[in-house]
Scaffold this motif. Structure first.
Motif, short mmCIF file in Angstrom:
data_model
loop_
_atom_site.label_atom_id
_atom_site.label_comp_id
_atom_site.label_asym_id
_atom_site.label_seq_id
_atom_site.Cartn_x
_atom_site.Cartn_y
_atom_site.Cartn_z
N GLY A 81 0.82 -1.18 0.01
CA GLY A 81 0.06 -0.04 -0.04
C GLY A 81 0.88 1.34 0.02
N SER A 82 0.19 2.54 0.09
CA SER A 82 1.06 3.69 0.21
C SER A 82 0.07 4.35 1.29
CB SER A 82 1.00 4.31 -0.83
OG SER A 82 2.12 5.36 -1.02
N ALA A 83 0.38 4.20 2.51
CA ALA A 83 -0.67 4.65 3.74
C ALA A 83 -0.08 5.92 4.20
CB ALA A 83 -0.69 3.49 4.86
N TYR A 84 0.85 6.37 3.66
CA TYR A 84 1.54 7.79 4.39
C TYR A 84 1.28 8.61 3.23
CZ TYR A 84 3.19 4.71 8.12
OH TYR A 84 3.33 3.70 9.07
N LEU B 133 -4.03 3.32 -1.86
CA LEU B 133 -3.36 3.11 -3.20
C LEU B 133 -2.52 1.84 -2.81
CD1 LEU B 133 -2.24 4.40 -5.97
CD2 LEU B 133 -0.31 5.31 -4.67
N MET B 134 -2.51 1.11 -3.71
CA MET B 134 -1.96 -0.21 -3.44
C MET B 134 -1.47 -1.01 -4.98
SD MET B 134 -3.50 -3.34 -1.48
CE MET B 134 -3.44 -2.54 0.05
N TYR B 135 -0.27 -1.59 -4.84
CA TYR B 135 0.18 -2.19 -6.17
C TYR B 135 0.48 -3.71 -5.77
CZ TYR B 135 5.30 -2.44 -5.05
OH TYR B 135 6.35 -2.73 -4.49
N GLN B 136 0.48 -4.64 -6.61
CA GLN B 136 0.85 -6.03 -6.43
C GLN B 136 2.22 -6.42 -6.80
OE1 GLN B 136 -2.38 -8.74 -7.76
NE2 GLN B 136 -1.23 -10.44 -6.47
N GLY B 137 2.99 -6.56 -5.82
CA GLY B 137 4.75 -6.81 -6.18
C GLY B 137 4.73 -8.35 -6.37
N LEU C 263 16.06 3.08 -1.53
CA LEU C 263 15.39 2.10 -0.57
C LEU C 263 14.07 2.35 -0.08
CD1 LEU C 263 16.41 3.43 3.03
CD2 LEU C 263 17.40 4.42 0.87
N GLU C 264 13.37 1.88 0.48
CA GLU C 264 11.98 2.30 1.10
C GLU C 264 11.66 1.48 1.94
OE1 GLU C 264 8.62 3.58 -1.43
OE2 GLU C 264 9.62 2.62 -3.08
N ALA C 265 11.77 2.04 3.56
CA ALA C 265 11.74 1.45 4.60
C ALA C 265 10.22 1.32 5.14
CB ALA C 265 12.66 1.90 5.72
N GLU C 266 9.70 0.33 5.07
CA GLU C 266 8.35 0.07 5.49
C GLU C 266 8.00 -0.96 6.81
OE1 GLU C 266 6.32 -1.00 1.86
OE2 GLU C 266 7.33 0.29 0.50
N VAL C 267 6.82 -0.78 7.05
CA VAL C 267 6.32 -1.78 7.81
C VAL C 267 5.10 -3.00 7.05
CG1 VAL C 267 4.93 -2.68 10.05
CG2 VAL C 267 6.41 -0.52 9.88
N ALA C 268 5.29 -4.25 7.20
CA ALA C 268 4.14 -5.02 6.79
C ALA C 268 3.48 -6.15 7.66
CB ALA C 268 5.06 -5.92 5.59
N SER D 177 2.82 -1.32 4.12
CA SER D 177 2.36 -0.02 4.56
C SER D 177 2.84 1.10 3.68
CB SER D 177 2.95 0.37 5.89
OG SER D 177 4.32 0.66 5.78
N GLY D 178 3.86 0.88 2.69
CA GLY D 178 4.27 1.91 1.83
C GLY D 178 5.36 2.58 2.68
N THR D 179 6.13 3.37 2.14
CA THR D 179 7.22 4.09 2.86
C THR D 179 6.70 4.96 3.96
OG1 THR D 179 8.39 4.26 0.69
CG2 THR D 179 9.32 5.69 2.52
#
Length: 341
Positions: free
Chosen positions: A85-88, A112-116, A139-144, A263-265
């Motif tokens: 997602g892109s929650a931020y 917003l969400m994409y399938q990786g 880089l993109e630091a996230e939580v999942a 979560s997204g970045t």
């Protein structure tokens, strides 16, 4: 409870239960050989895994061994589904501004969400392997989170109950490939290589008060080339909770146990480049694209390059007592030389 996957034991690795302090672990083949197997039968398996966890923490596990993060694959070395997602919204606003694109009003009410790609993830201490620096490695630091089975049309409350595990992720982006892909109107593919997840996945109850409203309220620590780069709080400025993201993903399909939702970045709202960096008292960034956008706003052009071969990235989260919760994602950017057997 804390779980990890060692690289030994085939493509899907070997499930181990890890002590709270990340010092010892124990393989549990008689309970579940892999994490996916455990997730498939979670209600039956989890209580037995928890017994092992309690024995490890009490120093009474008879088959305990040292836990070595470098020996870990991502908790799920491959998964049936990885949707990010892109929650931020602050991050969305900045990266779209960098491309000269407005944020549609719907982005503030509908995630917003994409399938990786989920057929192969990178281990937490494995290189970020690419063929060219010119692709704009970021880089993109996230939580999942990892889910159990989720029915189609699940509401937010059902989605929250389906969250089994929480972990960190470096969702690498190839920024210079993104614009041309998005111009086609069909989403990401080549610009999103394999992601890396933290050595350890953690049950939400283990996070205590830091896990509330389906958000993780702890700073996410990012180090770039051994220098502090970011420490935004993952619970702040998160427009959509994980429960909302899971419900969004399940709107038109069932989610199988072992689905990963990102979560997204992580991004906190900040005033300016000079007030945002850690050196100037801010919380910094979880990706280079945000820093480059602030530089563009204040200086007319970005001054910080994307990642180069030899650059190192570390992503970690500490609890209130300063102890590592998930272990660290620690990677070096390297030239890809083929798959290791």
């Amino acid at each position: 409870m804390k779980l990890a996957t060692l690289k030994s034991g085939g493509r899907d690795g070997t499930l181990v239960v890890v002590s709270r302090d990340l010092v010892t672990c124990q393989a549990v083949p008689r309970i579940a050989r892999t994490l996916q197997q455990a997730l498939d039968d979670w209600d039956h398996v989890a209580p037995t895994l928890r017994q092992v966890y309690e024995q490890l923490n009490a120093g009474k596990a008879t088959e305990a061994e040292s836990f070595i993060e470098e020996s870990c694959a991502s908790p799920l070395p491959r998964a049936y589904q990885w949707a990010d997602g892109s929650a931020y919204i602050n991050h969305v606003e900045l990266v779209r501004k960098a491309r000269g694109v407005q944020v549609p009003p719907s982005f503030y009410t509908d995630p917003l969400m994409y399938q990786g790609g989920s057929d192969s993830f990178v281990g937490p201490c494995d290189p970020i392997a690419v063929l060219s620096e010119e692709w704009g490695v970021d880089l993109e630091a996230e939580v999942a989170v990892v889910t159990g089975d989720v029915p189609m049309g699940a509401n937010v409350e059902q989605a929250a109950r389906a969250i089994r595990l929480v972990m960190l992720v470096n969702d690498v982006s190839l920024r210079n490939l993104i614009p041309k892909e998005l111009e086609k109107g069909f989403g990401f593919f080549q610009s999103k290589p394999a992601s890396a997840f933290s050595p350890v996945a953690v049950t939400p109850d283990e996070l205590g008060d830091a896990w509330r409203d389906s958000k993780l309220h702890l700073p996410l620590l990012v180090t770039l080339n051994d220098e502090p780069f970011g420490r935004p709080n993952a619970g702040d400025d998160m427009t959509f909770s994980f429960a909302q993201l899971v419900a969004h993903a399940a709107k038109t399909r069932e989610l199988a146990a072992g689905s990963i939702i990102g979560s997204g970045t992580v991004s906190n709202k900040q005033g300016s480049l000079h007030g945002s960096s850690i050196a100037n008292g801010g919380v910094g960034y979880c990706c280079l694209a945000e820093l480059r956008m602030y530089e563009t706003i204040e200086q007319g052009a970005p001054g910080t390059p994307f990642l180069r071969f030899g650059d190192t990235v570390r992503i970690e989260m500490l609890d209130a007592d300063g102890a590592s919760v998930f272990g660290a994602i620690a990677q070096e950017v390297a030239h890809y030389h083929g798959r290791k057997e």
